[in-house]
Design an enzyme around this catalytic site. Structure first.
Site, PDB file in Angstrom:
ATOM      1  N   PRO A   6     -10.379   7.821   3.508  1.00 13.92           N
ATOM      2  CG  PRO A   6     -11.970   9.135   2.694  1.00 13.92           C
ATOM      3  CD  PRO A   6     -10.571   8.555   2.193  1.00 13.92           C
ATOM      4  CD  GLU A   7      -8.279   3.779   8.029  1.00 18.24           C
ATOM      5  OE1 GLU A   7      -8.629   3.002   9.064  1.00 18.24           O
ATOM      6  OE2 GLU A   7      -7.258   4.156   7.766  1.00 18.24           O
ATOM      7  CE  LYS A  17     -11.515   1.236   3.746  1.00 15.96           C
ATOM      8  NZ  LYS A  17      -9.840   1.589   3.289  1.00 15.96           N
ATOM      9  CG  HIS A  75      -9.189  19.405  -6.759  1.00 18.74           C
ATOM     10  ND1 HIS A  75      -8.444  19.020  -8.163  1.00 18.74           N
ATOM     11  CD2 HIS A  75      -8.321  20.356  -5.965  1.00 18.74           C
ATOM     12  CE1 HIS A  75      -7.178  19.598  -7.930  1.00 18.74           C
ATOM     13  NE2 HIS A  75      -7.272  20.401  -6.693  1.00 18.74           N
ATOM     14  NE  ARG A 114      -2.982  10.905  -4.305  1.00 20.39           N
ATOM     15  CZ  ARG A 114      -2.115  10.344  -3.614  1.00 20.39           C
ATOM     16  NH1 ARG A 114      -2.234   9.892  -2.460  1.00 20.39           N
ATOM     17  NH2 ARG A 114      -1.362   9.585  -4.229  1.00 20.39           N
ATOM     18  CE  LYS A 168      -7.701 -16.189   3.789  1.00 24.55           C
ATOM     19  NZ  LYS A 168      -8.770 -17.275   3.936  1.00 24.55           N
ATOM     20  NE  ARG A 200      -0.719   1.800   3.636  1.00 22.14           N
ATOM     21  CZ  ARG A 200      -2.110   1.805   3.693  1.00 22.14           C
ATOM     22  NH1 ARG A 200      -3.018   0.889   3.329  1.00 22.14           N
ATOM     23  NH2 ARG A 200      -2.671   3.025   4.392  1.00 22.14           N
TER      24      ARG A 200
END
Length: 277
Positions: A2-3, A59, A93, A112, A157, A266
């Site tokens: 979930p974002e 989050k 779960h 998970r 950076k 990613r």
């Protein structure tokens, strides 16, 4: 995982169902999440307390109790929240639940078990919450998230821009899906160094991130595999994906093939013609 849009949708769905309710008892499956589940503390300090409000920070979802205690949840990869009649059998779960004073149960389900549940007791909750959040960047839908902020944060950076906007120390809540879609909308290649981004591109990127996130929230989030809202329904922003998961399919702008490569470990999706390196 979930974002920000998915967590926001869950919060909006859960809030009216549990705010104003009193916790009667808490329980758990006995299986460990990413952190040990503080059941003894919750039974002692949360039972009998009223839930007054919910907040999202990145989050994280914070559940505030009327004595000042705070329950802080992070959904991890597969966490889900829902409210069910206490008579309804718990799912396989379901690893944590709060029995409420209206014979409903607020349940946390996590296949998970990468999520976490913390309890910040009254008297120490604000200090502990600030400590938990102190390294988080600003909210991308907040007033402090601007092009100038991004440009200043990038000084010194050498990160790829995609890794930069996915760093929760820079800005919270932007995961792989929304980073890919935002960069495509802004016409910025995900592998470009932050040092190569011009001021007008920072302005466009900040605007596109906000537009993508707001659109995703309006669509109820994205359901790829696990995400469901508080009522068990699915989001449909995935129907609006322009590049994510669309390797070799035609770009919606130029009709050239969408490319994919690993950036920062990613999968990244982009149009090499519309997003030049």
């Amino acid at each position: 995982m979930p974002e920000l849009p998915e967590v926001e949708i869950i919060l909006r769905g859960i809030s009216p169902l549990i705010c104003g309710r009193t916790i009667v008892a808490v329980g758990g499956s006995g299986k460990q999440l990413r952190l040990p589940l503080p059941l003894p503390e919750l039974n002692r300090d949360a039972s009998g307390k009223e839930i007054t409000r919910l907040e999202r920070r990145g989050k994280y979802i914070s559940i505030f109790l009327n004595d000042g205690g705070i329950l802080v949840l992070h959904l991890g990869m597969t966490g889900q929240l829902g409210v069910f009649p206490k008579e309804q059998a718990r799912a396989k779960h379901d690893h944590f639940w709060c029995r409420l004073d209206n014979n409903q149960e607020f349940r946390y389900n996590d296949t998970r078990r990468f999520g976490s549940i913390r309890f910040l007791p009254a008297g120490k909750s604000r200090m502990l919450q600030e400590s938990l959040y102190q390294k988080l960047g600003p909210e991308p839908l907040g007033e402090t998230f601007t092009a100038d902020y991004l440009r200043r944060a990038a000084e010194g950076k050498s990160l790829a821009i995609k890794n930069f906007i996915m760093d929760s120390h820079i800005v919270v809540g932007i995961g792989n899906i929304y980073a890919n879609e935002s960069l495509f909308k802004a016409a910025i290649h995900p592998a470009r160094s932050v040092q190569s981004i011009e001021q007008e591109e920072w302005e466009k990127l900040a605007r596109c991130i906000q537009q993508i996130l707001l659109h995703a929230i309006d669509c109820g989030g994205s359901t790829i595999s696990d995400f469901v809202n508080a009522k068990g329904g699915q989001g449909y922003f995935q129907m609006n994906f322009k590049v994510y998961g669309k390797k070799s399919l035609p770009c919606p702008h130029c009709q050239g093939p969408i490319s994919s490569e690993k950036i920062g470990g990613r999968a990244s999706f982009f149009c090499p013609s519309c997003q030049r390196l």
